[in-house]
Design an enzyme around this catalytic site. Structure first.
Site, short mmCIF file in Angstrom:
data_model
loop_
_atom_site.label_atom_id
_atom_site.label_comp_id
_atom_site.label_asym_id
_atom_site.label_seq_id
_atom_site.Cartn_x
_atom_site.Cartn_y
_atom_site.Cartn_z
N VAL A 94 17.53 -39.84 17.34
CA VAL A 94 17.65 -40.16 15.92
C VAL A 94 18.92 -40.93 15.58
O VAL A 94 19.02 -41.52 14.51
CB VAL A 94 17.57 -38.85 15.11
CG1 VAL A 94 18.88 -38.06 15.20
CG2 VAL A 94 17.21 -39.12 13.66
N TYR A 95 19.90 -40.96 16.50
CA TYR A 95 21.16 -41.65 16.21
C TYR A 95 20.96 -43.16 16.15
O TYR A 95 20.13 -43.73 16.86
CB TYR A 95 22.21 -41.35 17.29
CG TYR A 95 22.71 -39.94 17.35
CD1 TYR A 95 22.49 -39.03 16.33
CD2 TYR A 95 23.42 -39.50 18.47
CE1 TYR A 95 22.96 -37.73 16.42
CE2 TYR A 95 23.89 -38.20 18.55
CZ TYR A 95 23.66 -37.31 17.53
OH TYR A 95 24.13 -36.03 17.62
N GLY A 96 21.78 -43.79 15.31
CA GLY A 96 21.77 -45.25 15.26
C GLY A 96 20.54 -45.83 14.62
O GLY A 96 20.05 -46.89 15.05
N LYS A 152 18.87 -35.93 22.84
CA LYS A 152 18.23 -34.85 22.10
C LYS A 152 16.96 -35.35 21.43
O LYS A 152 16.78 -36.55 21.22
CB LYS A 152 19.18 -34.31 21.01
CG LYS A 152 20.60 -34.05 21.46
CD LYS A 152 21.45 -33.56 20.30
CE LYS A 152 22.92 -33.74 20.59
NZ LYS A 152 23.37 -35.15 20.50
#
Length: 314
Positions: free
Chosen positions: A52-54, A79
């Protein structure tokens, strides 16, 4: 760089890990390359990201490109579970099988060293999630599994399920823990120790409040996280936290150290901690983070810190 075993996995990780949540969001590919290169040069081996990052996949994509051939020399952690928009979310078996393939593709690798459940999924039995993660381990797509934001009861339940079915067990837990956020001490930390999980504390600097940039009676410096994000400001920059931070700063300086060094070294003094995950937007921040764990606090100093936190230091 000191290394520690991640729980009882047998896998060694650097005492300071690089949190990669800035990649694809605050940093472009060129800036990401510079941060990753400096981390590698200073001996950091644990690189932690999430699907989910970025902006849903951006961090994994940029990290994979930045690592290149160095991928073979590091511990790659990511994750799953948070909302990925149209791609889905959660911890149902069919979603996990899809999510891991997408992460592998973005990261440009054939396996993930540490695959972590980012957040509990109340709609899915933990037994189903662990059974699927065990499949990934058996297939060689994942080496070890971990959890994040799972409470102590969930950690114990997961351990029992894994033992009962012979599944791969969680070897690590990623949870918030710092000098200013210590709720994990009551039940979670003893549970992790009992179950032999290594703690990977996130927000070790309380979203920057423990960096030393912020002073009582002064506005947050422009361009910092606590000046730009109202939610973080409201949560961390409370009168109590600011007062405690000033006491901690005074203590650290009385010992010839900085507040940043105290924040990191206090965490690494905890035997359950395997690695401290910290992000960076500039290469020089990597130097600061790595140098910050050089203070080995004595038992007397740890006791003094406890007094400072409770405001009973004479």
């Amino acid at each position: 760089m000191e290394h520690r075993e991640l729980g009882r996995s047998g896998m060694q990780v650097s005492l300071v890990g690089l949190g990669c949540n800035n990649f694809g969001q605050r940093l472009d590919q060129e800036a990401t390359n510079a941060v990753v290169r400096r981390a590698l040069d200073l001996g950091i081996t644990l690189f932690d990201t999430a699907d989910v990052y970025g902006g849903q996949g951006g961090s994994e994509t940029m990290l994979g490109k930045a690592l290149g051939a160095e991928r073979a020399n590091i511990v790659l952690a990511t994750k799953f579970g948070h909302d990925m928009g149209a791609a889905g979310k959660g911890a149902k078996p069919e979603y996990i099988r899809k999510a891991v393939q997408e992460s592998l593709k973005r990261l440009g690798t054939d396996h993930i060293d540490l695959y972590q459940l980012h957040t509990p999924d109340a709609s899915t039995p933990l037994e189903d999630t662990l059974g699927t993660l065990n499949e990934l381990v058996e297939q060689g797509l994942v080496r070890f599994i971990g959890c994040s934001n799972l409470d102590a009861a969930g950690v114990r339940q997961a351990a029992q399920i894994s033992q009962q079915h012979g599944y791969a067990a969680f070897v690590s837990a990623q949870d918030e823990y710092s000098l200013l956020v210590r709720g994990a001490e009551d039940v979670l930390l003893p549970t992790l120790e009992e179950q032999h999980l290594g703690l990977l504390p996130y927000f070790p600097l309380a979203s920057g409040l423990l960096t030393g940039k912020y002073r009582a009676g002064q506005a947050a410096p422009e361009g910092t996280r606590l000046s730009a994000k109202t939610g973080l400001t409201d949560r961390y920059m409370t009168p109590e936290n600011i007062e405690t931070t000033e006491r901690l700063r005074a203590f650290a300086e009385s010992k010839g150290h900085t507040l940043l060094e105290l924040a990191f070294s206090w965490l690494t003094a905890c035997p359950v901690v395997s690695s401290v995950i910290a992000g960076a937007t500039r290469p020089e921040q990597i130097d600061q983070n790595v140098n910050a764990v050089g203070w080995e606090l004595s038992e007397a100093e740890l006791k003094e810190v406890g007094g400072v936190l409770n405001n009973v230091l004479a």
